[in-house]
Design a protein around this motif. Sequence first.
Motif, PDB file in Angstrom:
ATOM      1  N   VAL A  29      34.031 -34.156  53.424  1.00 51.34           N
ATOM      2  CA  VAL A  29      35.425 -34.483  53.161  1.00 51.34           C
ATOM      3  C   VAL A  29      35.694 -34.189  51.698  1.00 51.34           C
ATOM      4  CG1 VAL A  29      37.165 -36.288  53.144  1.00 51.34           C
ATOM      5  CG2 VAL A  29      35.439 -36.239  54.943  1.00 51.34           C
ATOM      6  N   ILE A  30      36.672 -33.346  51.448  1.00 49.73           N
ATOM      7  CA  ILE A  30      37.022 -32.978  50.082  1.00 49.73           C
ATOM      8  C   ILE A  30      38.410 -33.499  49.779  1.00 49.73           C
ATOM      9  CG2 ILE A  30      37.451 -31.044  48.523  1.00 49.73           C
ATOM     10  CD1 ILE A  30      35.469 -29.439  50.207  1.00 49.73           C
ATOM     11  N   GLY A  31      38.562 -34.100  48.625  1.00 48.48           N
ATOM     12  CA  GLY A  31      39.879 -34.534  48.176  1.00 48.48           C
ATOM     13  C   GLY A  31      40.351 -35.829  48.795  1.00 48.48           C
ATOM     14  N   GLU A  32      39.460 -36.601  49.370  1.00 44.30           N
ATOM     15  CA  GLU A  32      39.883 -37.879  49.943  1.00 44.30           C
ATOM     16  C   GLU A  32      40.140 -38.858  48.816  1.00 44.30           C
ATOM     17  OE1 GLU A  32      37.195 -40.670  52.214  1.00 44.30           O
ATOM     18  OE2 GLU A  32      38.308 -39.689  53.821  1.00 44.30           O
ATOM     19  N   GLY A  33      41.260 -39.509  48.828  1.00 39.22           N
ATOM     20  CA  GLY A  33      41.589 -40.436  47.761  1.00 39.22           C
ATOM     21  C   GLY A  33      42.626 -41.433  48.213  1.00 39.22           C
ATOM     22  N   THR A  34      43.125 -42.191  47.261  1.00 34.01           N
ATOM     23  CA  THR A  34      44.084 -43.237  47.591  1.00 34.01           C
ATOM     24  C   THR A  34      45.500 -42.883  47.168  1.00 34.01           C
ATOM     25  OG1 THR A  34      43.610 -44.332  45.507  1.00 34.01           O
ATOM     26  CG2 THR A  34      42.313 -45.022  47.432  1.00 34.01           C
ATOM     27  N   ALA A  35      45.720 -41.682  46.670  1.00 30.92           N
ATOM     28  CA  ALA A  35      47.056 -41.300  46.215  1.00 30.92           C
ATOM     29  C   ALA A  35      48.022 -41.260  47.402  1.00 30.92           C
ATOM     30  CB  ALA A  35      47.021 -39.937  45.540  1.00 30.92           C
ATOM     31  N   GLU A  36      49.228 -41.718  47.155  1.00 32.67           N
ATOM     32  CA  GLU A  36      50.267 -41.693  48.178  1.00 32.67           C
ATOM     33  C   GLU A  36      50.842 -40.281  48.259  1.00 32.67           C
ATOM     34  OE1 GLU A  36      51.546 -44.145  50.260  1.00 32.67           O
ATOM     35  OE2 GLU A  36      49.738 -45.205  49.631  1.00 32.67           O
ATOM     36  N   PRO A  37      51.084 -39.767  49.465  1.00 30.31           N
ATOM     37  CA  PRO A  37      51.704 -38.448  49.567  1.00 30.31           C
ATOM     38  C   PRO A  37      53.140 -38.497  49.053  1.00 30.31           C
ATOM     39  CG  PRO A  37      51.520 -39.466  51.728  1.00 30.31           C
ATOM     40  CD  PRO A  37      50.821 -40.362  50.744  1.00 30.31           C
ATOM     41  N   ARG A  38      53.557 -37.387  48.461  1.00 27.34           N
ATOM     42  CA  ARG A  38      54.940 -37.324  47.991  1.00 27.34           C
ATOM     43  C   ARG A  38      55.862 -37.173  49.191  1.00 27.34           C
ATOM     44  NH1 ARG A  38      55.586 -32.908  43.576  1.00 27.34           N
ATOM     45  NH2 ARG A  38      54.733 -31.623  45.203  1.00 27.34           N
ATOM     46  N   HIS A  39      57.101 -37.628  49.020  1.00 21.77           N
ATOM     47  CA  HIS A  39      58.089 -37.459  50.082  1.00 21.77           C
ATOM     48  C   HIS A  39      58.504 -36.001  50.130  1.00 21.77           C
ATOM     49  CE1 HIS A  39      58.597 -41.687  51.007  1.00 21.77           C
ATOM     50  NE2 HIS A  39      58.475 -41.919  49.713  1.00 21.77           N
ATOM     51  N   PRO A  40      58.619 -35.434  51.335  1.00 22.94           N
ATOM     52  CA  PRO A  40      59.040 -34.035  51.417  1.00 22.94           C
ATOM     53  C   PRO A  40      60.486 -33.890  50.967  1.00 22.94           C
ATOM     54  CG  PRO A  40      58.927 -35.011  53.592  1.00 22.94           C
ATOM     55  CD  PRO A  40      58.387 -36.033  52.630  1.00 22.94           C
ATOM     56  N   PRO A  41      60.820 -32.732  50.422  1.00 22.89           N
ATOM     57  CA  PRO A  41      62.207 -32.531  50.002  1.00 22.89           C
ATOM     58  C   PRO A  41      63.136 -32.438  51.207  1.00 22.89           C
ATOM     59  CG  PRO A  41      60.960 -30.509  49.773  1.00 22.89           C
ATOM     60  CD  PRO A  41      59.984 -31.570  50.163  1.00 22.89           C
ATOM     61  N   ASP A  42      64.368 -32.722  50.969  1.00 21.83           N
ATOM     62  CA  ASP A  42      65.398 -32.601  51.994  1.00 21.83           C
ATOM     63  C   ASP A  42      65.572 -31.115  52.339  1.00 21.83           C
ATOM     64  OD1 ASP A  42      68.657 -32.234  52.386  1.00 21.83           O
ATOM     65  OD2 ASP A  42      67.822 -34.018  53.350  1.00 21.83           O
ATOM     66  N   PRO A  43      65.817 -30.785  53.608  1.00 16.91           N
ATOM     67  CA  PRO A  43      66.006 -29.379  53.974  1.00 16.91           C
ATOM     68  C   PRO A  43      67.088 -28.667  53.159  1.00 16.91           C
ATOM     69  CG  PRO A  43      65.684 -30.675  55.940  1.00 16.91           C
ATOM     70  CD  PRO A  43      65.777 -31.646  54.786  1.00 16.91           C
ATOM     71  N   THR A  44      68.158 -29.374  52.768  1.00 22.38           N
ATOM     72  CA  THR A  44      69.184 -28.710  51.959  1.00 22.38           C
ATOM     73  C   THR A  44      68.644 -28.356  50.579  1.00 22.38           C
ATOM     74  OG1 THR A  44      70.094 -30.850  51.283  1.00 22.38           O
ATOM     75  CG2 THR A  44      71.128 -29.771  53.166  1.00 22.38           C
ATOM     76  N   GLU A  45      67.753 -29.188  50.027  1.00 17.74           N
ATOM     77  CA  GLU A  45      67.122 -28.857  48.750  1.00 17.74           C
ATOM     78  C   GLU A  45      66.243 -27.610  48.883  1.00 17.74           C
ATOM     79  OE1 GLU A  45      66.010 -33.350  48.211  1.00 17.74           O
ATOM     80  OE2 GLU A  45      65.321 -32.199  46.480  1.00 17.74           O
ATOM     81  N   VAL A  46      65.517 -27.523  50.012  1.00 18.44           N
ATOM     82  CA  VAL A  46      64.656 -26.364  50.234  1.00 18.44           C
ATOM     83  C   VAL A  46      65.497 -25.103  50.362  1.00 18.44           C
ATOM     84  CG1 VAL A  46      62.951 -25.325  51.765  1.00 18.44           C
ATOM     85  CG2 VAL A  46      62.833 -27.761  51.253  1.00 18.44           C
ATOM     86  N   ARG A  47      66.595 -25.197  51.114  1.00 26.05           N
ATOM     87  CA  ARG A  47      67.475 -24.029  51.255  1.00 26.05           C
ATOM     88  C   ARG A  47      68.054 -23.612  49.899  1.00 26.05           C
ATOM     89  NH1 ARG A  47      68.913 -26.911  55.980  1.00 26.05           N
ATOM     90  NH2 ARG A  47      68.163 -25.836  57.826  1.00 26.05           N
ATOM     91  N   ALA A  48      68.424 -24.585  49.069  1.00 28.15           N
ATOM     92  CA  ALA A  48      68.941 -24.278  47.739  1.00 28.15           C
ATOM     93  C   ALA A  48      67.852 -23.611  46.894  1.00 28.15           C
ATOM     94  CB  ALA A  48      69.443 -25.549  47.054  1.00 28.15           C
ATOM     95  N   GLY A  49      66.608 -24.060  47.048  1.00 28.11           N
ATOM     96  CA  GLY A  49      65.502 -23.436  46.332  1.00 28.11           C
ATOM     97  C   GLY A  49      65.292 -22.000  46.769  1.00 28.11           C
ATOM     98  N   ILE A  50      65.381 -21.759  48.069  1.00 29.60           N
ATOM     99  CA  ILE A  50      65.252 -20.391  48.579  1.00 29.60           C
ATOM    100  C   ILE A  50      66.374 -19.522  48.015  1.00 29.60           C
ATOM    101  CG2 ILE A  50      65.384 -18.973  50.672  1.00 29.60           C
ATOM    102  CD1 ILE A  50      63.975 -21.341  52.134  1.00 29.60           C
ATOM    103  N   ALA A  51      67.587 -20.060  47.943  1.00 29.56           N
ATOM    104  CA  ALA A  51      68.711 -19.307  47.368  1.00 29.56           C
ATOM    105  C   ALA A  51      68.449 -18.993  45.897  1.00 29.56           C
ATOM    106  CB  ALA A  51      70.010 -20.085  47.526  1.00 29.56           C
ATOM    107  N   ARG A  52      67.880 -19.954  45.152  1.00 29.38           N
ATOM    108  CA  ARG A  52      67.568 -19.702  43.738  1.00 29.38           C
ATOM    109  C   ARG A  52      66.513 -18.607  43.598  1.00 29.38           C
ATOM    110  NH1 ARG A  52      68.141 -25.287  43.708  1.00 29.38           N
ATOM    111  NH2 ARG A  52      65.897 -25.613  43.888  1.00 29.38           N
ATOM    112  N   ILE A  53      65.509 -18.633  44.466  1.00 29.63           N
ATOM    113  CA  ILE A  53      64.484 -17.583  44.431  1.00 29.63           C
ATOM    114  C   ILE A  53      65.111 -16.231  44.724  1.00 29.63           C
ATOM    115  CG2 ILE A  53      62.434 -16.695  45.610  1.00 29.63           C
ATOM    116  CD1 ILE A  53      61.594 -19.669  45.966  1.00 29.63           C
ATOM    117  N   ALA A  54      65.972 -16.177  45.717  1.00 29.34           N
ATOM    118  CA  ALA A  54      66.637 -14.907  46.054  1.00 29.34           C
ATOM    119  C   ALA A  54      67.469 -14.420  44.874  1.00 29.34           C
ATOM    120  CB  ALA A  54      67.524 -15.089  47.293  1.00 29.34           C
ATOM    121  N   ALA A  55      68.151 -15.330  44.177  1.00 31.44           N
ATOM    122  CA  ALA A  55      68.944 -14.937  43.012  1.00 31.44           C
ATOM    123  C   ALA A  55      68.043 -14.389  41.912  1.00 31.44           C
ATOM    124  CB  ALA A  55      69.764 -16.117  42.507  1.00 31.44           C
TER     125      ALA A  55
END
Length: 146
Positions: free
Chosen positions: A112-138
């Motif tokens: 087992v690699i990387g096992e720890g007690t850190a809490e996973p981050r909350h995933p971004p909202d789909p609209t944030e991801v779409r905005a990020g994709i638009a920024r990359i395209a720009a």
Amino acid sequence: MGALVTLELPDDSPIRTLPWIITFGPLDDSEEWEPVVCGPYERPHALALAESVVADEELMAVVEPLLPRVSADEIRAEIAAAQLAVEAEDEAADLDDTSIYGDFEDLGEEEVIGEGTAEPRHPPDPTEVRAGIARIAALLTTPTTP
């Protein structure tokens, strides 16, 4: 001469219109270096670039589409599908092995690699991801000045 791996698609496949990336890596296990990922490109450009690089080098190039997934659930579904595909291949290989060598049990140890007690981050909202994709395209379509 290297190797090129990509999807065989029908001419009318909508996947052909997606952006594509190329991952270059060692052709065999004797070399150890981090793969290089290039792109995104249109599919014909990605294939041509990959072919030209591996033609003279002992490299492997994997040309694959970028499949934008905008939610953690979509990503989890893709991961689950990939895992199921590998499990099915493993089961088929195990059936082949048992028919030749009889039934056996894998006694290897798991690490087992990387096992720890850190809490996973909350995933971004789909609209944030779409905005990020638009920024990359720009970024990709805006000329840069040297």
